[in-house]
Each structure stands twice: as structure tokens, then as C-alpha cells.
Design a protein around this motif. Sequence first.
Motif, PDB file in Angstrom:
ATOM      1  N   LEU A  68       0.833  -1.207   0.000  1.00 13.73           N
ATOM      2  CA  LEU A  68       0.000   0.000   0.000  1.00 13.73           C
ATOM      3  C   LEU A  68       0.860   1.247   0.000  1.00 13.73           C
ATOM      4  N   SER A  69       1.923   1.241   0.822  1.00 16.07           N
ATOM      5  CA  SER A  69       2.713   2.472   0.894  1.00 16.07           C
ATOM      6  C   SER A  69       3.435   2.702  -0.432  1.00 16.07           C
ATOM      7  N   LYS A  70       3.796   1.619  -1.141  1.00 10.74           N
ATOM      8  CA  LYS A  70       4.359   1.766  -2.488  1.00 10.74           C
ATOM      9  C   LYS A  70       3.305   2.336  -3.432  1.00 10.74           C
ATOM     10  N   ALA A  71       2.072   1.805  -3.327  1.00 12.17           N
ATOM     11  CA  ALA A  71       0.991   2.241  -4.212  1.00 12.17           C
ATOM     12  C   ALA A  71       0.658   3.721  -3.986  1.00 12.17           C
ATOM     13  N   PHE A  72       0.634   4.129  -2.709  1.00  8.04           N
ATOM     14  CA  PHE A  72       0.225   5.501  -2.396  1.00  8.04           C
ATOM     15  C   PHE A  72       1.286   6.536  -2.782  1.00  8.04           C
ATOM     16  N   THR A  73       2.519   6.097  -3.024  1.00  4.90           N
ATOM     17  CA  THR A  73       3.566   7.064  -3.380  1.00  4.90           C
ATOM     18  C   THR A  73       3.977   6.919  -4.843  1.00  4.90           C
ATOM     19  N   ARG A  74       3.224   6.117  -5.613  1.00  2.00           N
ATOM     20  CA  ARG A  74       3.656   5.796  -6.979  1.00  2.00           C
ATOM     21  C   ARG A  74       3.506   6.983  -7.938  1.00  2.00           C
ATOM     22  N   THR A  75       2.395   7.678  -7.863  1.00  7.05           N
ATOM     23  CA  THR A  75       2.171   8.812  -8.782  1.00  7.05           C
ATOM     24  C   THR A  75       1.716  10.026  -7.966  1.00  7.05           C
ATOM     25  N   ILE A  76       1.673  11.168  -8.608  1.00 10.14           N
ATOM     26  CA  ILE A  76       1.207  12.379  -7.927  1.00 10.14           C
ATOM     27  C   ILE A  76      -0.283  12.219  -7.563  1.00 10.14           C
ATOM     28  N   PHE A  77      -1.048  11.517  -8.429  1.00 12.16           N
ATOM     29  CA  PHE A  77      -2.474  11.303  -8.149  1.00 12.16           C
ATOM     30  C   PHE A  77      -2.673  10.435  -6.908  1.00 12.16           C
ATOM     31  N   SER A  78      -1.858   9.352  -6.838  1.00 14.73           N
ATOM     32  CA  SER A  78      -2.043   8.461  -5.693  1.00 14.73           C
ATOM     33  C   SER A  78      -1.588   9.150  -4.404  1.00 14.73           C
TER      34      SER A  78
END
Lengths: 333, 333
Positions: B250-260
Motif C-alpha cells: 500500500l505504501s508503495k501504491a500511495f507514493t507511486r504517482t502524484i495522483f495516488s
Amino acid sequence: MKITIAVDLMGGDYGPSVTIPAIVKVLRSRKDLFFNLYGAQEIVSPYLNDLKGYSNHYQFFPTEIVVKTGMVLTDIVRNGLKSSMGAAVRSVADKQSDAVVSGGDTGAFMALSKIYIKTFQGISRPAIPAFLPTVKGLCLMLDLGANAQCTPEMLLQFALMGKVYIHAYLNVQNPKIALLNIGTEVEKGHKDIQEAAVLLKEHPELNYRGFIEGNYITQGDIDVIVTDGFTGNVALKTIQGSAILIKHLLSKAFTRTIFSKIGYLLCKSSLFKAYKSIDQRYYNGAPFLGLKGIAIKSHGHSDVIGFENALKVAINMVERKLPSLIEMHLKKG
Amino acid sequence: MKITIAVDLMGGDYGPSVTIPAIVKVLRSRKDLFFNLYGAQEIVSPYLNDLKGYSNHYQFFPTEIVVKTGMVLTDIVRNGLKSSMGAAVRSVADKQSDAVVSGGDTGAFMALSKIYIKTFQGISRPAIPAFLPTVKGLCLMLDLGANAQCTPEMLLQFALMGKVYIHAYLNVQNPKIALLNIGTEVEKGHKDIQEAAVLLKEHPELNYRGFIEGNYITQGDIDVIVTDGFTGNVALKTIQGSAILIKHLLSKAFTRTIFSKIGYLLCKSSLFKAYKSIDQRYYNGAPFLGLKGIAIKSHGHSDVIGFENALKVAINMVERKLPSLIEMHLKKG
């Protein structure tokens, strides 16, 4: 090399509505495949249309019986070739197929595989491995349920077979191997696991790293996690249960307020990527390790993507000659 | 009723820097408490200042030795009262305290509790229970590691003690009880678990519901899940490991793009609420079930919130007279 795969079309929750589309998907990308297909004529027939254009790539053998969970094992065995599962397994024993894939009942598939294909000397029951997602990639755990009680010698066999399988499948050289236990100190656990630890440590072919606890399975520092089938089955299913709980909590969180709903829409594609990395369908298909031939168990709930993956595992293991590699390692062991 | 709790101030990774602030927090809300505190004078002294204003609510007993993981059990036992853990446990046996709380080594705490406080007749080793979050609330699982190998009779005792504990702690009437196994069919698992199933089914005091698989632990349909300490420990730690993996993804997913990243900020408070519902600190503190007195094990990594929760468990169990309730049920069993 032409590869022939036997498929129990009726196995799994969705039968030919899943198995045949998966076969079509695999055939689209490879022309060196041939399928021996087994199933109930009246149920399978409508789906065979999907295989139009691939008539040189399959043969359909109608069978009378469908193996279902809850059927008595001795009945399944007695009816043998009358079932789609039995006939498919038998075609491997008879060298008509290079591998068999079924999503049917694990106990029945295992029993028929043992009877027709047979195990290597010294293997009482084949082991079921599974790949699990970790922080650093994949690890392999075995046994996942075929052997509820295991001797130290069986745990050593699992380690050797796990080493061969992870090398064949993921090309991991000299994999780090550990025994699943309730602590890392040498005196932890029960007698069998302590004796197994000695066997694994002393074996010249194994890169044994000691005990691993449940919370480190997903850390990715160990490549092959060896355990008895009871503990392994509970651990695997517990991971699945935890994922369901967290999915439930997340979906509640994402719909709690208007802000979290908008936030979710913004994160959605990143979250989907994260989800895909733990999506079991992409790890579906486990060989029964220790058999003289290749039998691949697909999860009963598998959809087309999952069953397609199980077919790919079968093809891969035929190409890599899994049984010969295992036999070689067990002889050294 | 004045309640006296003995605390091993040195137990756990952070010693008095965690144990004393937790005691202060508990004392702030209740005036009927008294603490017998055990620890190394020079390490504890600076923290005792925090207890200024509560001088009528505690007594400090300096001790010489701190029990650490890796110490030989026979040495710990031989040194007995010289250690903060040993002296704290002993004060319960001597009726100077109503309960003891320690975050120190589980094996040592268990051994000292057995020797000083003793177990009820027929209990060879106390069981360790834990509450786990589920989709529908909490469930209780035991044993979590005290007993690596269990007879069917021990599994029956766990069921009876689990029933008493979940009733005392969560007021669950007639809890639904199941045995952790690798399938739900009666023939699944090994001999001991099948024999245990018969004992649980036939016991008039138990609402036995059959076998439960690992993936259903978190579904919340069962209140008390009974298992041997080996499997239970692996299952508990596997849940913890799964949560760590998903947090990482999740922490990878939440920092992946500016949108996330923006999406995460919008979801943050809802996600925090979801996280809190599975935050182990709020479930910290497990009694050794089957002891004639109350000994509460706090997790070694606990922070102030976690240790405070363990103290609250101790107080709660004193008020509910846990050992007498357990004794009563075991006699019926």
C-alpha cells in the motif's frame, strides 16, 4: 518438441466454461501444443466450438463420470478411467500426454496420480508447493496439505524437491532454505522439526538457513520454506484470510467519507497494480512434487486467467523435465 | 476492592521507559489500584519521578537480575527472586499481588509462573490466547505457542478455558467454538485433531461447530478457535506477516504517482481508522490460562499504549476472578 497436455475439462467450479477458454488463450500464442481433453460429452460439446481453427491441436475423449468433492475415494479409484480426471491422469502414465492439469478435488487427483503415475522410491505422498508474494518477490512454501504429518526424512525430501522446483520455475540458484517453526532458537518446536533441522543442515546440496517464523514468510529473505502439510496449509489459508480481512477494511475505509471516495479514485490504478502483485490467479498451478510424471493442480475456484496460468506451469515443467531433475536430486539426497 | 498489580518493570524491549508511563496512565483514571514494582534500582530510579503524586499507590522493590531472551532457563529459575520477573511472579503466589504483568521472555515468564503460581490439576502447561480482528469483530484463538504438541484432552481444556476467557473479557455468551484444521470434512487432519473433535462435540458445556480452515479465521463466524501451540503460533505470526506485506504494498501504491499521493491524503483519516481496528497494541496482554493466579504476558515490542492495555487486561481479570471461573469449568469438564 511437440508438447501434449491432458486436461480434465470438468475439474474446478466452472468446468469447461473456464478450462476451454483457457486452452484457447494458450493455443493462440503457441503452435507446438496438443491437448488431450477429457469430459462429459453433453456438457463439453457447446464449448468445443471455441476450439474451431485448432482442430489439429486437440482430441476430445468423452468420459462418463465427473469427480466431485465428497465422493468416496475408493469409488473414484474403482471407476478410474470412467472419470474425466482418471482418464486424463492415466494418459500421462500411458505416455499419451506429457502432463495433466486438473482443477478437481485435490485428494482424488492426488490419489489417482499416485496410483497411475506413481511416486519416486521413498516418496510416500507427493508434496504440494505454492509460490507466495513477499516484500522482495516470490518465495516457495511446501508442503501445503498433501501430508498432514511428516517425518524428518520427508521434510528433507521437501527441501530437495523445493530447491529443484524454484530453480526450474524461477531460475533461483542455490536457494536459501528454512524450516517453518515457532521460534528461531535451535531448541524451539517439536522433536521432528529439530531432527529435520539436523538433516537439512548436514546435507551438502542445501543452503540451509535455520528456522523461520510465520511473520517472516512474507519478508522475502528465504526462498524455500519447508513445513509439514498441516502447518503449511493453515499458514497459506491464513495469508488468504488476512488479505480478505484487509480488503474488507480498505473498502470500508475508501467509502467512509466523500474525501476518501475521491481519494480512492485517484489511487485506484496504483492500488490495482499492488493488488495484482498478490493476485493468486497469477500463481495458480502447483505440481505434485515426487511423482514420476507431471500433474498440475489448479485451484478449484480458478477463472480463465488462473487456469491459463496452470496450463503454462504444466508446459514449463514439461520443457524443464521436472521429474528427471527431482529424481536426480533425491538420489543424491 | 483495592487491586494490587505486580509489574516486572524491566520486561520488554524498552523497560521502565515504557512500563512506568503506562502505569501512570492507568493510575490517572483509577484510584483503587496499587502497584508492586520490581526492577534494577539504577535503571528504574530516573523514571520513578513520573510516579510523583502517586506515592500511596506503589512500592518499589529493587532486584539484581534482568531476565533476557537467550538466558538459560535453569539459571533463571535458580536465581528466582533475584530477578525482577521472578520477584513479581512470586508476589502473586505469596498473595502480595492480585496479578503480575511482564513483557519479558515468554518461556521464562511461563516457567516462573508454573513454578511459583502453579497450574490447576490436569493442566501441564498453561495456554496462551490472543484476540484477533475479524470482519465481524474479535475472535479468540488459543494456544498461541505455549504447547507445541497437544493431546486431544489438552485441546478440550483449551476450548473450556477459551470459553471462560471470551465470556469474561468480551461477555460473549455461549461462544461458537471450532478446531483449526486443513479442511472441514470429518476425516481431515491428523488423529489427535479427530479425537479432539469427538471430545468437543460430546461436551455438554461447549457450543462446538466443527473444523475451521485458516482462511475463515478472519471471517468472524467463530468466537473461539482451538489449536495446538505450534499451528496457532504459526497462524498468528503469519497474519502479522501478511499485514506487513500489505502495508508495504500500500505504501508503495500511495507514493507511486502524484495522483495516488493526493488520493492518499484524502483517504488518510479513514485509512487510519481501519488501521486502528487491526492495531495489535489494543489487543496486547494475554493471560496464561490454567494458572491458579493471574499472569499477563505483554508483547516484548509493546509501547506505552500496548503495555497500558496489558495492565488493563490484568485489572479486568482480577475483577472477574478469572482463575476461579476457569477452575469451575475445568472441574465440570
